[in-house]
Scaffold this active site. Structure first.
Site: not given
Ligand code: BGC
Length: 860
Positions: A799
């Site tokens: 993530d």
């Molecule tokens: C989130 C993810 C997301 C990623 C990219 C993160 O803060 O937890 O779910 O895909 O950002 O935007």
């Protein structure tokens, strides 16, 4: 540089977006974000007016992403309400932390023109409206107060009518091409009339109690009152069990009390991102309760259709709605921050979360322990009635099959959802009373029309995990089969008996807890408050041993350069394509090329692959998420996944994926960062709306169809976040301590069901740790579980910014193919690790091999 203010987020304020992506910082209807040259002193907050009207205090925060900026979100939402209008903001009397005053400043901002519907996208938008229609849940309808007469006068109470929410925030935010708010929907999509005298009381977004005279006049127009309640929810911060969060505010209670006294018919519309307290419905004698959730761009239209009866509600709850938060055992082991606790960041402190409720998540707890709930799992009413009959279940080797017939016996067309639950026998392993194992929804049935449906329940959906042997088993004994249109309305329709225990699947023993902790059981159904906040350095309480991933290196390649085009023409060259790369090139590809969301001219894509020109590798761009494309250009806007789950409609979930795929291709997005499908362990998780359900079967099946819809129509999908990403409080430093059984039956299981429907091209690991190690660096998870047990050939990514709390080299060593959101710094860290002998070329090759395979499929 002196102290100064400047407008950060463009000069065109999007007034449809009640909260923007970073709404957690604001907690207000839409805001203008100002950039501050210096932070404002604590006692240095001055006065802000917009067109002469004083604005409530804004929120100051430090944006600490790629660039650090001090910001102030100014909540202009209650004043700047008109489309296409310029407003003047004056800031006076501010003082910086450095003691120097900010000069009085005048700034202009303009609100956007209202976006018009683009008929070229009608077929896509129709899917969004379809999802909104099917995702709303009619929780109760005493005396059939709904539907209303189509020309009724609406007495609308509550500030929520002016900040009606159709989206979660963060990765679940939509940026739809068009939408209609509550009042626009009344005007454009109904024949209702509005009692302006009442509505005007709420324009200032305060839940006031109207005077007796106003109430009397309203009652003369109509004896029905609509009470609207709304709650924001989204990524970055969890909701709180406080007034204005889970509980009603004093103002809301006073308003509901007065309204329910004055009117003989009351309808509550819950426009909330998560279940809220429910005792007040009985207390104030509310007749009808409709849960809209965040229903996307079509929310307002669908709501009008349900209110006047053009659409018959068919949604069912994907979660249990308790009377009180503390009826849920997980409430005692969540971090419930008080109202005045300041907004927390992603890694302000460590969090230890003990999953003491164990397998008793959601209805598994309420049903097993006979705990009354306001509205149970699978519950949802209709304006018509159905007669449902089930044939004798057929007990196959891997499945139970039940034929059913549904007849619409009422006077309106409608759809019904059939649900099949299995009650396993009491054996040596204790079990939840019943678990969902199959569901199907009918097509729209006209009055008098019947339809046959087949429910097929996989046995793995009700197998128990045995911690002694590490196997999924069906214990000997009688299995009762329950079926109906909700958990509560199910009845026993048959049973089968197993004479001896059957082992369904042996598993690998991975990610086991490294410390003992109390677990709720049938004989001791209590929990203790054990979860806590700890210093950041103690975020992993007791580290788990680190498993090792040691793949063999690819055969050395010394032939002619292979370009990406050649590889595309002949994918059998994959190993050689990767083997020809220098180690520093492998390091570069193992890191994401950064997000495109900081600068005004960027698209808003969350990431892109690094390209290596000499191989003519194309870029693959990725964007969130479950509800559409989280881009700056407007596009489709679906309901949040919790609302989609409430439809219990697999075909709908597939169609949502399909539409997102089609629009992704238009925007050159190769891969979608969704569906997110973590279990609703606790209803106050900020990402509750973004995830599907408390039940792994419902959540997994709906997410799987969503993913299948994406990939069968041209866009890669990413199952996320593996695993236990069930809260956002200090999320990068949070650790879930959970039993092997709960992991296997609940938290891994939701993904396993999704994988059974469709194998995704990518998966994303979670920010949080699980049992003393982060999943992102756990080779047992990435290799043994995902690749060996589940047969996934997918690219694995972290993530965004997981490396803030987890060693980037360890994540790559475990087989994480893409460090996001990346940047040169991380490439250099990997290169240094190779030089120092801490990271092998073989691991990099295997990671990059997965990544290249994905780019081959989905390059943008
Ligand atoms: C989130 C993810 C997301 C990623 C990219 C993160 O803060 O937890 O779910 O895909 O950002 O935007």
């Amino acid at each position: 540089m002196g102290n100064k203010f400047s407008i950060l987020d463009g000069k065109q304020l999007n007034i449809d977006q009640i909260e923007g992506r970073f709404a957690a910082f604001a907690k207000v209807p839409y805001a203008v974000t100002l950039r501050l040259s210096r932070p404002i002193a604590e006692d240095g907050y001055g006065t802000i007016t917009v067109n002469g009207v004083k604005i409530p205090k804004g929120t100051q925060f430090l944006m600490d992403m790629m660039v650090k900026m001090h910001c102030l979100m100014v909540p202009v939402g209650s004043v700047a309400r008109e489309y296409g209008k310029e407003y003047t903001m004056r800031l006076t009397g501010f003082k910086g932390e450095d003691g120097k005053p900010f000069p009085n400043t005048v700034l202009k901002f303009k609100t956007m023109e209202r976006p018009q519907r683009d008929h070229a996208y009608d077929s896509h938008d129709e899917v969004a409206i379809w999802a909104a229609r099917e995702g709303m849940v009619l929780l109760q309808n005493e005396n059939e107060v709904l539907p209303l007469r189509e020309d009724a006068v609406l007495n609308c109470f509550g500030s929520a009518q002016f900040c009606f929410r159709n989206t979660a925030t963060g990765a679940g935010l939509i940026n739809p091409r068009w939408q209609a708010n509550f009042h626009q929907s009344i005007e454009e999509h109904s024949s209702f009339k509005v009692n302006r005298e009442i509505s005007d009381l709420y324009v200032q977004l305060r839940d006031v109690v109207p005077s007796d005279a106003v109430l009397r006049r309203a009652k003369e127009l109509s004896d029905t009152a609509l009470i609207l309640l709304s709650r924001h929810s989204g990524e970055f911060s969890d909701n709180r069990p406080v007034k204005g969060g889970y509980y009603l505010t004093d103002d809301e209670r006073a308003m509901i009390r007065a309204v329910s006294k004055a009117f003989s018919k009351t309808v509550a519309i819950l426009n909330t991102g998560y279940p809220i307290e429910m005792g007040w419905v009985k207390e104030f004698g509310i007749d009808a309760v409709l849960y809209t959730g965040f229903a996307g761009m079509g929310a307002g239209y669908a709501l009008m259709e349900i209110l006047d009866g053009r659409t018959n509600p068919s949604g069912k709850l994907p979660d249990t709605w308790s009377y009180d938060y503390y009826d849920n055992p997980s409430a005692y082991n969540f971090i419930n921050l008080p109202a005045d606790h300041k907004q927390v960041g992603e890694k302000d402190f460590g969090v230890h979360l003990f999953y003491q409720e164990d397998i008793y998540v959601g209805y598994r707890y309420f049903d097993t322990f006979n705990k009354p709930a306001a509205y149970g799992f699978g519950h949802g009413k209709s304006y018509t009635s159905f007669d449902i009959s089930f044939r004798e279940p057929v007990n196959g080797i891997e499945h139970i099959t039940v034929e059913a017939a549904v007849c619409n016996t009422g006077s309106r067309p409608g759809k019904e959802v059939l649900q099949l639950y299995i009650q396993p026998p009491e054996g040596t392993i204790e079990k939840p009373k019943r678990v969902l194992t199959a569901f199907e929804k009918t097509a729209l049935l006209a009055p008098g029309e019947s339809r046959k449906l087949t429910l097929i329940a996989p046995k793995k959906a009700f197998a128990s995990f045995c911690e002694q042997t590490g196997a999924f088993v069906l214990e000997a004994g009688e299995y009762r089969i329950w079926a109906g249109n909700s958990l509560e309305n199910s009845r026993i329709i048959g049973s089968f008996t197993l004479n001896e225990t059957r082992v369904l699947a042996k598993t690998n023993r991975i990610n086991l807890p490294v410390e003992p902790f109390k677990r709720l059981t049938r004989s001791d159904p209590t929990v203790e408050e054990a979860s806590k906040i700890v210093p950041l350095e103690e975020r992993i309480q007791k580290p788990a041993p680190r498993p090792v991933y040691a793949p063999t290196a690819l055969p050395v390649y010394k032939g002619k350069k292979i370009t990406f085009d050649k590889l595309k023409a002949n994918p059998a060259l994959l190993d050689n394509f990767v083997a020809q790369m220098r180690t520093d090139e492998l390091c570069r590809l193992n890191v994401c090329g950064g997000a495109d969301w900081y600068m005004p001219w960027q698209t808003g894509a969350a990431g892109k692959t690094n390209v290596i020109r000499k191989y003519r590798m194309p870029k693959m761009m990725v964007s969130d998420g479950n509800t559409g494309l989280n881009l700056k250009k407007r596009n489709i806007g679906f309901p949040s996944s919790c609302t989609v789950a409430a439809s219990f409609n697999k075909e709908l979930a597939y169609s949502i994926g399909k539409v997102i795929a089609e629009e992704s291709r238009e925007h050159r997005i190769g891969m979608n960062l969704g569906p997110a499908m973590n279990i609703h362990r606790n209803i106050l998780n900020g990402r509750h709306p973004e995830y599907f359900s408390e039940d792994p079967y419902l959540g997994g099946i709906m997410a799987g169809y969503h993913g299948k819809g994406l990939e069968e129509n041209g866009c890669g999908c990413t199952y996320k976040h593996l695993f236990c990403n069930g809260s956002d409080t200090s999320r990068k430093a949070s650790q879930s301590i959970v039993s092997e059984r709960a992991l296997r039956e609940i938290y891994f299981k939701v993904f396993e069901f999704a994988v059974d429907v469709h194998k995704p091209s990518a998966v994303m690991t979670s920010y949080n740790g699980v049992n003393g190690i982060y999943p992102a660096e756990n080779a047992d998870i990435l290799q043994t579980l995902l690749r060996e047990e589940w047969g996934l050939d997918s690219m694995i990514m972290t993530d965004w910014g997981t490396y803030d709390t987890v060693d980037p080299v360890e994540m790559v060593k475990a087989g994480n193919c893409w460090l996001t959101e990346g940047g040169g710094k991380y490439v250099r860290i990997l290169q240094k690790a190779v030089k120092e002998g801490k990271l092998s070329r073989a691991v990099l090759e295997h990671n990059v091999r997965q990544l290249v395979k994905t780019v081959l499929k989905w390059d943008s």
